[in-house]
Structure formats: structure tokens, C-alpha cells
Design a protein around this motif. Structure first.
Motif, PDB file in Angstrom:
ATOM      1  N   PRO A   1       0.840  -1.201   0.000  1.00  0.00           N
ATOM      2  CA  PRO A   1       0.000   0.000   0.000  1.00  0.00           C
ATOM      3  C   PRO A   1       0.878   1.255   0.000  1.00  0.00           C
ATOM      4  O   PRO A   1       1.996   1.237   0.525  1.00  0.00           O
ATOM      5  N   LYS A   2       0.352   2.299  -0.598  1.00  0.00           N
ATOM      6  CA  LYS A   2       1.192   3.472  -0.832  1.00  0.00           C
ATOM      7  C   LYS A   2       0.961   4.596   0.176  1.00  0.00           C
ATOM      8  O   LYS A   2      -0.168   5.036   0.402  1.00  0.00           O
ATOM      9  N   PRO A   3       2.073   5.109   0.749  1.00  0.00           N
ATOM     10  CA  PRO A   3       2.020   6.151   1.783  1.00  0.00           C
ATOM     11  C   PRO A   3       1.758   7.531   1.164  1.00  0.00           C
ATOM     12  O   PRO A   3       1.816   7.677  -0.066  1.00  0.00           O
ATOM     13  N   PRO A   4       1.518   8.551   1.998  1.00  0.00           N
ATOM     14  CA  PRO A   4       1.157   9.887   1.498  1.00  0.00           C
ATOM     15  C   PRO A   4       2.134  10.491   0.475  1.00  0.00           C
ATOM     16  O   PRO A   4       1.691  11.138  -0.469  1.00  0.00           O
ATOM     17  N   SER A   5       3.444  10.260   0.651  1.00  0.00           N
ATOM     18  CA  SER A   5       4.404  10.877  -0.277  1.00  0.00           C
ATOM     19  C   SER A   5       4.203  10.429  -1.719  1.00  0.00           C
ATOM     20  O   SER A   5       4.661  11.092  -2.648  1.00  0.00           O
ATOM     21  N   SER A   6       3.503   9.315  -1.912  1.00  0.00           N
ATOM     22  CA  SER A   6       3.249   8.837  -3.284  1.00  0.00           C
ATOM     23  C   SER A   6       2.204   9.691  -3.986  1.00  0.00           C
ATOM     24  O   SER A   6       2.089   9.648  -5.202  1.00  0.00           O
TER      25      SER A   6
ATOM     26  N   SER B   1       9.251   9.573   4.587  1.00  0.00           N
ATOM     27  CA  SER B   1       9.079  10.704   5.509  1.00  0.00           C
ATOM     28  C   SER B   1       8.431  10.238   6.818  1.00  0.00           C
ATOM     29  O   SER B   1       7.926   9.107   6.909  1.00  0.00           O
ATOM     30  N   ASP B   2       8.392  11.130   7.791  1.00  0.00           N
ATOM     31  CA  ASP B   2       7.706  10.830   9.056  1.00  0.00           C
ATOM     32  C   ASP B   2       6.226  10.509   8.822  1.00  0.00           C
ATOM     33  O   ASP B   2       5.664   9.621   9.460  1.00  0.00           O
ATOM     34  N   GLU B   3       5.640  11.255   7.912  1.00  0.00           N
ATOM     35  CA  GLU B   3       4.226  11.044   7.589  1.00  0.00           C
ATOM     36  C   GLU B   3       3.997   9.640   7.006  1.00  0.00           C
ATOM     37  O   GLU B   3       3.012   8.968   7.327  1.00  0.00           O
ATOM     38  N   ASP B   4       4.919   9.231   6.142  1.00  0.00           N
ATOM     39  CA  ASP B   4       4.845   7.884   5.557  1.00  0.00           C
ATOM     40  C   ASP B   4       4.971   6.825   6.656  1.00  0.00           C
ATOM     41  O   ASP B   4       4.292   5.800   6.636  1.00  0.00           O
ATOM     42  N   TYR B   5       5.869   7.079   7.586  1.00  0.00           N
ATOM     43  CA  TYR B   5       6.097   6.147   8.685  1.00  0.00           C
ATOM     44  C   TYR B   5       4.808   5.973   9.507  1.00  0.00           C
ATOM     45  O   TYR B   5       4.435   4.850   9.877  1.00  0.00           O
ATOM     46  N   ASP B   6       4.137   7.087   9.767  1.00  0.00           N
ATOM     47  CA  ASP B   6       2.880   7.018  10.525  1.00  0.00           C
ATOM     48  C   ASP B   6       1.816   6.219   9.770  1.00  0.00           C
ATOM     49  O   ASP B   6       1.057   5.452  10.358  1.00  0.00           O
TER      50      ASP B   6
END
Ligand SMILES: C[S@@+](CC[C@H](N)C(=O)[O-])C[C@H]1O[C@@H](n2cnc3c(N)ncnc32)[C@H](O)[C@@H]1O
Ligand SMILES: Nc1nc2[nH]cc(C(=O)O)c2c(=O)[nH]1
Ligand code: SF4
Ligand SMILES: [Mg+2]
Length: 242
Positions: free
Chosen positions: A127-132, A165-170
Motif C-alpha cells: 500500500p502506498k504512503p502519502p508521499s506517493s 518521511s515521518d508522515e509515511d512512517y505514521d
């Protein structure tokens, strides 16, 4: 007709990512994706730049090309893309490979289901995190994970989230906690997927890998997790077809 659009066939090489990292494998990369991730390292499969490379192929033809490259020296084939899950007709290749007693891996993002998923030996959902810049449809993802559990394949499935990024990690943590029964992998994001300066790239990737390890080790909510690099990029950089 039972053809599928193939972008490239390559190998033998090592699987550089995820649950079977290091595995000797051949790759079949299909064309076309329903996503357009900002940092996709295989954008040529969907952005038009690789259009001239696409071949419509039957299972038998794909097999011939695999054998031409790998001879009788392989027992594992990884299907990637693009999104192979767009292709109902890949069932023919999956059946064909199974008849030849070849183990099959699959890389897909969890946006589409295909019935042939249940015949995959090592299935990675990523699944793809926000940075994508993509949005995860969690209703669809829930139903895919449930179908895979019902098929009793849970020993051979995994979730892999790429982190920039931190956001992706979350986001990754949220996914892990939602499907906590599924083996989970964090993967270092490659921010510079065009450069040919491998020395600089590897340095950057190692720094990022250490950052991701440090962060995860300190985090009590992440317990059963594996933190991995994209191993092939440390060896061959951004080279295609390895
Ligand atoms: C190119 S994709 C093809 C399969 C499928 N579309 C998917 O995304 O899972 C294969 C894997 O490469 C990962 N990937 C793509 N670009 C990347 C990048 N710049 N850095 C790290 N991993 C990347 C994806 O997240 C996915 O896990
Ligand atoms: N060696 C190697 N390992 C990989 N694992 C996943 C890949 C992909 O692009 O799907 C990949 C790839 O392109 N090469
Ligand atoms: S889903 Fe996979 S192939 Fe499609 S754009 Fe994202 S990383 Fe690339
Ligand atoms: Mg790749």
C-alpha cells in the motif's frame, strides 16, 4: 485471446525487496498501472515512455523467453509491474508456471483483486504512503486481505510499505496495526531514482536506512517488523532490468 502486455523479462537476479529478499529469481514486468506514484522507480511501465517496449505475449512465449535467459537454472519467477493485478489473463501464466513447478512471487499495491492471487507462493501487498500522492482505498484493501486470509495463504503473504518521511512512517504504522496478523516490512524509499551516480546514491540510501532503523527500534508500537533496504539498488543503482 490470453495475452498480457509485458514490459520486460529479466534475470536471473536476486529479489531485492521484501519477504524473500535474496531469492534467486526471474522477473516478468507487466505494463500498465492504475496508480501513478510520485516516486515510482518503474514509471516507464505506465507513463508512456516505455510504450515501444510493450509486447503482447501468451504464457508459452513468456516461458520461452524466461528459458532463453535462465536456461534450467531457475525455480522462481517474480511478477511485477506496473500492476500485474490489472490482468485477469495472467492466470494462464500462473497456471503454466505451476505446471513447471516454478515458485511464483507477486508485487502489487493492493488496489485490485484477482482470483489467481490464491495460487501465488509469495505475495507482497504494498500500500502506498502519502508521499506517493496516492490514496489507499481501505475498503478494497480490507477485502483483499480478508480473501487472502480465507484462502489460508497467510504464511505466504506480506505487507511492505515504502517510507520516505515521518508522515509515511505514521501511515505504515497504521497499516501494520490494521493488519497486525500479516508479516510486515518497512522499506527504504529511493528519493533519487534517476541518478547514475551510484556512490552518492548508496551513501544517501544508507543514511536513510539508518534513519528508518533508528526510528523503528525506538517505537514500541512496532514489534514484529522487518526493516529492509531495496537491496538491488545498493548493487546496481537505478539500472533497469536487474
Ligand atoms: C515498481 S512497484 C510494481 C508493483 C506494484 N505496482 C507495487 O507498487 O507494489 C514494485 C515495488 O517497488 C516499490 N518502489 C517503487 N518506487 C520506489 C522507490 N522510489 N523507492 C523504493 N521503493 C520503490 C513499490 O512500492 C513496490 O513495492
Ligand atoms: N532485483 C530486483 N528486485 C526487485 N524487487 C522488486 C522489484 C520490482 O521492481 O518490482 C525488483 C527489481 O526490479 N529488481
Ligand atoms: S503502484 Fe507500483 S508501479 Fe504503480 S506507480 Fe506506484 S510504485 Fe509504480
Ligand atoms: Mg523495482
Amino acid at each position: 485471446m490470453s495475452k498480457v502486455p509485458v514490459m520486460e523479462i529479466f534475470g536471473p537476479t536476486i529479489q531485492g525487496e521484501g519477504m524473500v529478499i535474496g531469492q534467486k529469481t526471474m522477473f516478468v514486468r507487466t505494463a500498465g498501472c492504475d496508480y501513478s506514484c510520485a516516486w515510482c522507480d518503474s514509471a516507464f511501465t505506465w507513463d508512456g515512455s516505455g510504450k515501444g517496449l510493450i509486447k503482447q505475449m501468451q504464457a508459452e512465449e513468456i516461458w520461452q523467453e524466461l528459458v532463453q535467459l535462465g536456461g534450467d537454472g531457475f525455480s522462481h519467477v517474480t511478477l511485477s509491474g506496473g500492476n500485474p493485478a490489472l490482468l485477469k489473463n495472467l492466470s494462464h501464466l500462473v497456471d503454466f508456471l505451476k505446471e513447471k513447478e516454478i515458485k511464483i512471487g507477486l508485487e502489487t499495491q493492493g488496489s485490485k483483486w484477482q482470483d489467481w492471487f490464491v495460487d501465488i507462493d509469495e505475495l507482497t501487498i504494498s500500500p502506498k504512503p502519502p508521499s506517493s500522492k496516492m490514496n489507499t482505498d481501505f475498503d478494497i484493501l480490507d477485502s483483499i486481505m480478508q480473501r487472502l486470509r480465507d484462502a489460508n495463504q497467510s504464511n505466504h503473504i506480506s505487507i511492505k510499505v515504502v517510507v520516505f518521511s515521518d508522515e509515511d512512517y505514521d501511515y505504515a504504522k497504521k497499516v501494520h496495526l490494521r493488519y497486525s496478523d500479516i508479516p510486515f516490512f518497512l522499506q527504504v524509499g529511493n528519493e533519487d531514482n534517476k541518478t547514475t551516480d551510484n556512490t552518492q546514491l548508496v551513501e544517501q540510501l544508507l543514511t536513510k536506512y539508518e534513519w528508518l532503523i533508528d526510528k523503528t527500534m525506538l517505537d514500541h508500537e512496532f514489534k514484529n517488523v522487518k526493516v529492509l533496504p531495496q537491496l538491488h539498488t545498493y548493487i546496481w543503482g537505478n539500472k533497469r532490468g536487474v
